[in-house]
Design an enzyme around this catalytic site. Structure first.
Site, PDB file in Angstrom:
ATOM      1  N   TYR A 141       0.758  -1.139  -0.049  1.00 36.60           N
ATOM      2  CA  TYR A 141      -0.005   0.037  -0.118  1.00 36.60           C
ATOM      3  C   TYR A 141       0.732   1.348   0.023  1.00 36.60           C
ATOM      4  O   TYR A 141       0.381   2.338  -0.302  1.00 36.60           O
ATOM      5  CB  TYR A 141      -1.007   0.008   1.115  1.00 36.60           C
ATOM      6  CG  TYR A 141      -1.996  -0.917   1.271  1.00 36.60           C
ATOM      7  CD1 TYR A 141      -2.110  -1.846   0.113  1.00 36.60           C
ATOM      8  CD2 TYR A 141      -2.879  -1.165   2.151  1.00 36.60           C
ATOM      9  CE1 TYR A 141      -3.023  -3.044   0.239  1.00 36.60           C
ATOM     10  CE2 TYR A 141      -3.750  -2.392   2.267  1.00 36.60           C
ATOM     11  CZ  TYR A 141      -4.060  -3.294   1.284  1.00 36.60           C
ATOM     12  OH  TYR A 141      -4.737  -4.047   1.274  1.00 36.60           O
ATOM     13  N   LYS A 191       3.908 -15.469   2.663  1.00 33.29           N
ATOM     14  CA  LYS A 191       3.722 -16.157   1.495  1.00 33.29           C
ATOM     15  C   LYS A 191       5.129 -16.321   0.829  1.00 33.29           C
ATOM     16  O   LYS A 191       5.619 -15.982  -0.140  1.00 33.29           O
ATOM     17  CB  LYS A 191       2.877 -15.206   0.379  1.00 33.29           C
ATOM     18  CG  LYS A 191       2.422 -16.040  -0.956  1.00 33.29           C
ATOM     19  CD  LYS A 191       1.413 -17.055  -0.688  1.00 33.29           C
ATOM     20  CE  LYS A 191       1.318 -17.752  -2.112  1.00 33.29           C
ATOM     21  NZ  LYS A 191       0.481 -19.072  -1.897  1.00 33.29           N
ATOM     22  N   ASP A 223      -2.598 -18.447   2.265  1.00 38.28           N
ATOM     23  CA  ASP A 223      -3.830 -18.884   1.720  1.00 38.28           C
ATOM     24  C   ASP A 223      -4.413 -20.019   2.740  1.00 38.28           C
ATOM     25  O   ASP A 223      -5.474 -20.082   2.845  1.00 38.28           O
ATOM     26  CB  ASP A 223      -3.192 -19.431   0.268  1.00 38.28           C
ATOM     27  CG  ASP A 223      -1.937 -20.028  -0.033  1.00 38.28           C
ATOM     28  OD1 ASP A 223      -1.344 -20.139   1.180  1.00 38.28           O
ATOM     29  OD2 ASP A 223      -1.587 -20.416  -1.151  1.00 38.28           O
ATOM     30  N   ASP A 247      -5.012  -6.815   6.098  1.00 36.01           N
ATOM     31  CA  ASP A 247      -6.203  -6.008   5.773  1.00 36.01           C
ATOM     32  C   ASP A 247      -7.160  -7.024   5.309  1.00 36.01           C
ATOM     33  O   ASP A 247      -8.271  -7.094   5.752  1.00 36.01           O
ATOM     34  CB  ASP A 247      -5.848  -5.247   4.331  1.00 36.01           C
ATOM     35  CG  ASP A 247      -7.132  -4.392   3.966  1.00 36.01           C
ATOM     36  OD1 ASP A 247      -7.778  -4.431   4.930  1.00 36.01           O
ATOM     37  OD2 ASP A 247      -6.860  -3.591   3.118  1.00 36.01           O
ATOM     38  N   ASP A 251     -10.484  -8.621   8.028  1.00 32.59           N
ATOM     39  CA  ASP A 251     -12.019  -8.624   7.691  1.00 32.59           C
ATOM     40  C   ASP A 251     -12.628  -9.961   7.755  1.00 32.59           C
ATOM     41  O   ASP A 251     -13.890 -10.011   7.996  1.00 32.59           O
ATOM     42  CB  ASP A 251     -12.251  -7.894   6.281  1.00 32.59           C
ATOM     43  CG  ASP A 251     -12.380  -6.413   6.624  1.00 32.59           C
ATOM     44  OD1 ASP A 251     -11.963  -5.787   7.441  1.00 32.59           O
ATOM     45  OD2 ASP A 251     -13.149  -5.835   5.725  1.00 32.59           O
TER      46      ASP A 251
END
Ligand code: NAD
Length: 359
Positions: A141, A191, A223, A247, A251
């Site tokens: 980001y 990852k 994942d 992020d 959620d």
């Protein structure tokens, strides 16, 4: 204790939930003989309307005198024009940047009383008690370069995923400190089978873990972590991960608690000033109706007392009062109540539970 608290109600339901939370501050102050002083300032859309700036100088100046910040929410359809040069969310990003808030903490608790409000099966989520620690100021980001260009092959867009070992170390160390007061398990999510930045993340996490022999460290690919969050969420204690993975996963984890209106958060950083806010947005669809669930904001007050003011007993008393109010049947509309309480009614139910507890 005397403490200066900046209140940033913001937009939509923000003013309603922050004034409900202020009742809780006042009750804790009375009960424990603290002197909490409030300084209400502008942020977001209302700040644009009144000053043209989503984080005006007066708000920034208030931070200099503050011990902690409580935020409602920013944004709404009124400021959604894509052509606008200033947007409410810029106030939020400027706030995080100016205070160096590099870690976002989101506890996720599945309350027994609300198990049926979650789309997941009761036996899957019963007993869930985890803390997500998301890196907040690095990664995809913020990385440079970011660009868009036209090439002979078509339009090309670039974002950059970048971390330094320093950025990884400070947030992983925070996760270990927090795990020491919990069930002593840190799950570092990356990852590393694909991304170089994740291989660095894993190396640094392993190094930090070696210095904390009393805390278990496990590594998990993002994942499979996403899958485990819905198949076996109880297994997690503290999860620490980079900005974008955090992020998305935070959620996903919020679904375990049944409603967005239940989840608090804390953003902590380089300085001593922390910012506390519900994880939900400004809920424009219910703004002004007095029906928003104030519990996420009330639990954010508990986090503020714990992390910024060191008032653990007071924080725990608010959390216990929320549990007690739920057990007594207090519900706002988002929790599927037949006769729902208003925002103020829910805050009063928590206040009543606070008052009934032994001092
Ligand atoms: P939202 O979280 O505001 O609302 C999503 C849904 O959840 C809505 O149906 C809303 O009514 C409900 N909801 C949210 N909080 C609730 C509460 N306390 N009690 C009961 N129901 C609640 O998300 P959105 O609709 O995607 O975004 C609305 C605005 O909020 C947008 O402008 C967005 O940019 C902004 N936003 C701000 C923040 C923030 O300030 N940190 C975070 C997310 C979104």
């Amino acid at each position: 204790m005397q403490a200066n608290i900046v209140l940033l109600p913001g937009d939509g339901v923000g003013p309603e939930i922050v004034s409900a939370a202020k009742l809780i501050f006042d009750a804790v102050a009375r009960r424990h003989h603290h002197d909490f002083r409030y300084d209400e300032q502008l942020i977001g859309g209302i700040a644009i309307d009144e000053t043209g700036d989503p984080l005006p100088p007066a708000t920034r100046a208030a931070f200099e005198r503050a011990d902690a910040v409580l935020l409602g929410a920013v944004g709404g359809p009124r400021w959604d024009d894509p052509k606008a040069s200033v947007r409410p969310e810029q106030g939020l990003l400027a706030l995080r940047k100016s205070l160096g808030l590099y870690a976002n903490l989101r506890p996720v608790t599945a309350y027994d009383e609300l198990l049926d409000a979650s789309p997941l099966r009761r036996e899957r989520i019963e007993g869930v008690d985890m803390l997500m620690v998301r890196e907040l100021t690095g990664g995809l980001y913020f990385g440079e370069p970011r660009s868009r260009s036209t090439t002979p092959q078509g339009v090309r867009a670039v974002d950059t995923l970048e971390y330094t070992d320093f950025e990884v170390r400070r947030v992983v160390e925070l996760a270990f400190r927090l795990a020491a007061g919990r069930r002593r398990l840190v799950t570092s999510v990356d990852k590393a089978n694909v991304l170089e930045s994740s291989r660095l993340w894993r190396e640094v996490a392993t190094d930090v873990g070696a210095a904390h022999a009393d805390i278990t460290l496990e590594h998990q690919l993002v994942d499979s972590a996403a899958m485990r969050l819905v198949t076996a969420p109880k297994e997690f204690d503290v999860i620490v991960t980079e900005n974008m993975f955090g992020d998305i996963l935070s959620d996903e984890a919020s679904v375990l608690a049944g409603s967005l209106g239940m989840l608090p958060s804390a953003s902590l950083g380089e300085g001593t000033l922390g910012v506390y806010e519900p994880i939900h947005g400004s809920a424009p669809d219910i703004a002004g109706k007095g029906v928003a669930n104030p519990v996420a904001t009330i639990l954010s007050v508990a986090m503020l007392l714990r992390h910024s003011l060191g008032l653990e007993a007071e924080a725990a008393s608010i959390e216990a009062a929320v549990t007690q109010a739920l057990a007594a049947g207090a519900r706002t509309a988002d929790l599927g109540a037949e006769r729902p309480l208003s925002t103020l009614g829910m805050a009063e139910a928590v206040l009543a539970a606070l008052d009934s507890a032994a001092p």
